[in-house]
Design an enzyme around this catalytic site. Sequence first.
Site, mmCIF file in Angstrom:
data_model
loop_
_atom_site.group_PDB
_atom_site.id
_atom_site.type_symbol
_atom_site.label_atom_id
_atom_site.label_comp_id
_atom_site.label_asym_id
_atom_site.label_seq_id
_atom_site.Cartn_x
_atom_site.Cartn_y
_atom_site.Cartn_z
ATOM 1 N N THR A 11 0.872 -1.178 0.000
ATOM 2 C CA THR A 11 0.000 0.000 0.000
ATOM 3 C C THR A 11 0.907 1.225 0.000
ATOM 4 O O THR A 11 1.627 1.459 0.979
ATOM 5 C CB THR A 11 -0.887 0.029 1.261
ATOM 6 O OG1 THR A 11 -1.657 -1.162 1.303
ATOM 7 C CG2 THR A 11 -1.825 1.232 1.226
ATOM 8 N N LYS A 47 -7.788 1.658 -3.170
ATOM 9 C CA LYS A 47 -7.465 1.193 -1.815
ATOM 10 C C LYS A 47 -7.632 2.321 -0.785
ATOM 11 O O LYS A 47 -8.266 2.150 0.245
ATOM 12 C CB LYS A 47 -6.022 0.659 -1.806
ATOM 13 C CG LYS A 47 -5.395 0.463 -0.454
ATOM 14 C CD LYS A 47 -5.689 -0.880 0.148
ATOM 15 C CE LYS A 47 -5.121 -0.951 1.560
ATOM 16 N NZ LYS A 47 -5.395 -2.194 2.222
ATOM 17 N N LYS A 97 -1.842 4.942 8.595
ATOM 18 C CA LYS A 97 -1.032 5.046 7.376
ATOM 19 C C LYS A 97 -1.928 5.307 6.166
ATOM 20 O O LYS A 97 -1.666 6.196 5.357
ATOM 21 C CB LYS A 97 -0.241 3.738 7.181
ATOM 22 C CG LYS A 97 0.490 3.669 5.847
ATOM 23 C CD LYS A 97 1.093 2.303 5.553
ATOM 24 C CE LYS A 97 1.599 2.261 4.117
ATOM 25 N NZ LYS A 97 2.199 1.004 3.723
HETATM 26 P P1 NAD Z 1 6.028 -6.067 7.103
HETATM 27 O O1 NAD Z 1 6.803 -4.958 7.731
HETATM 28 O O2 NAD Z 1 5.685 -7.264 7.910
HETATM 29 O O3 NAD Z 1 6.775 -6.584 5.764
HETATM 30 C C1 NAD Z 1 7.536 -5.771 4.918
HETATM 31 C C2 NAD Z 1 8.809 -6.532 4.614
HETATM 32 O O4 NAD Z 1 9.577 -5.831 3.636
HETATM 33 C C3 NAD Z 1 9.717 -6.695 5.843
HETATM 34 O O5 NAD Z 1 9.927 -8.066 6.108
HETATM 35 C C4 NAD Z 1 11.016 -5.968 5.434
HETATM 36 O O6 NAD Z 1 12.183 -6.593 5.932
HETATM 37 C C5 NAD Z 1 10.927 -6.084 3.929
HETATM 38 N N1 NAD Z 1 11.774 -5.109 3.228
HETATM 39 C C6 NAD Z 1 11.858 -3.768 3.397
HETATM 40 N N2 NAD Z 1 12.741 -3.236 2.521
HETATM 41 C C7 NAD Z 1 13.218 -4.272 1.785
HETATM 42 C C8 NAD Z 1 14.148 -4.378 0.726
HETATM 43 N N3 NAD Z 1 14.798 -3.317 0.256
HETATM 44 N N4 NAD Z 1 14.396 -5.611 0.201
HETATM 45 C C9 NAD Z 1 13.768 -6.696 0.681
HETATM 46 N N5 NAD Z 1 12.874 -6.665 1.678
HETATM 47 C C10 NAD Z 1 12.603 -5.469 2.236
HETATM 48 O O7 NAD Z 1 4.691 -5.377 6.528
HETATM 49 P P2 NAD Z 1 3.348 -6.110 6.041
HETATM 50 O O8 NAD Z 1 2.351 -6.114 7.149
HETATM 51 O O9 NAD Z 1 3.725 -7.374 5.341
HETATM 52 O O10 NAD Z 1 2.829 -5.044 4.967
HETATM 53 C C11 NAD Z 1 3.419 -4.925 3.677
HETATM 54 C C12 NAD Z 1 2.566 -3.938 2.875
HETATM 55 O O11 NAD Z 1 1.221 -4.414 2.808
HETATM 56 C C13 NAD Z 1 2.518 -2.539 3.488
HETATM 57 O O12 NAD Z 1 2.555 -1.595 2.451
HETATM 58 C C14 NAD Z 1 1.170 -2.530 4.204
HETATM 59 O O13 NAD Z 1 0.623 -1.235 4.325
HETATM 60 C C15 NAD Z 1 0.338 -3.407 3.289
HETATM 61 N N6 NAD Z 1 -0.806 -4.069 3.918
HETATM 62 C C16 NAD Z 1 -0.673 -4.670 5.134
HETATM 63 C C17 NAD Z 1 -1.787 -5.290 5.703
HETATM 64 C C18 NAD Z 1 -1.688 -5.979 7.039
HETATM 65 O O14 NAD Z 1 -2.740 -6.314 7.619
HETATM 66 N N7 NAD Z 1 -0.496 -6.234 7.561
HETATM 67 C C19 NAD Z 1 -3.021 -5.294 5.039
HETATM 68 C C20 NAD Z 1 -3.108 -4.698 3.776
HETATM 69 C C21 NAD Z 1 -1.992 -4.083 3.236
#
Ligand code: NAD
Length: 296
Positions: A93, A168, A243
């Site tokens: 997102t 979204k 966010k």
């Molecule tokens: P998270 O922090 O658990 O996962 C993100 C991952 O990206 C981390 O493991 C981090 O180490 C990795 N990362 C960051 N920079 C990197 C790079 N340069 N190379 C490789 N890996 C890298 O977050 P999440 O909960 O999985 O959310 C991910 C996205 O999905 C976000 O944008 C969030 O807003 C969106 N989202 C989350 C949810 C939810 O319920 N968690 C729901 C809908 C959307």
Amino acid sequence: MARIGFVGLGNMGGPMAANLVKAGHAVQGFDLVPAAQEAARAAGVAVVESARAAVAGAEIVVTMLPAGRHVKAVLADVLPAAGAGTLFVDSSTIDVESARAAAKMADEAGCRFLDAPVSGGVGGAAAATLTFMVGGSAEAFAAGKPVLEAMGKKIVHCGEAGSGQAAKICNNMILGISMIGVSEAFALAEKLGLSHQALFDVASTSSGQCWSLTTYCPVPGPVPTSPANNGYRPGFAADLMLKDLRLAQEAALAAGATTPLGAQAAQLYALFSGEGHGGRDFSAIVEMLRGLSREG
Ligand code: NAD
């Protein structure tokens, strides 16, 4: 079956990559964090040493990263390693402007791009029941849809680049505002001596009906599966709602749209998060709204 690169194997990306493996795809993945790498490896992902290595030889690359700056940085790093025509699908997102910039970067490198953010949370990611809101060309959408179907149950093409992110944040702005509205109504009902169940029975079959009330009721009782019955464990954390509300405000400012209730919702969630509640489910905001009511 496709060869798929996956960058960002966190709370969402980890189970999404696992579902691609289950569907029979060959998935090569990368994350910066060792624990995320370990979990992905256990789920059958071939964990590689860099984002570039995840992209090498892949027909499709999925990114699931925290914010727009991460997506643009990863693309800048990996695009030189991507084969011509590689389809990039960003499910993070992020802000609409960054999504459009990422699409342009991919286009200039001879690749294709879809912004494909999701709703459904960690539970939906694990169960492969996510909803994907997709922006990009019809041709790129047709190419990406079969892969998205291995991770979700509803895939909606919303329009050109950036439209998935636009859908979204508009949806989540409705959600943030409606959750506050429903919570205020329960707080008022309490002051007026009206039971939760009575308000629920009336509003859920009347014009006040909405998802925040009927599926995700912010007070315990009427909807047994809502986080209110589980100590407000997320679910969807208040910080993630904040966010998305901030992304909506950024987009509104850039587009010249008037969103006073969206702005107010962002303020209230910022206050709630600032008081230390950012990790709780976003429906717990009912507790803060009760606390703001005048005693007496
Ligand atoms: P998270 O922090 O658990 O996962 C993100 C991952 O990206 C981390 O493991 C981090 O180490 C990795 N990362 C960051 N920079 C990197 C790079 N340069 N190379 C490789 N890996 C890298 O977050 P999440 O909960 O999985 O959310 C991910 C996205 O999905 C976000 O944008 C969030 O807003 C969106 N989202 C989350 C949810 C939810 O319920 N968690 C729901 C809908 C959307």
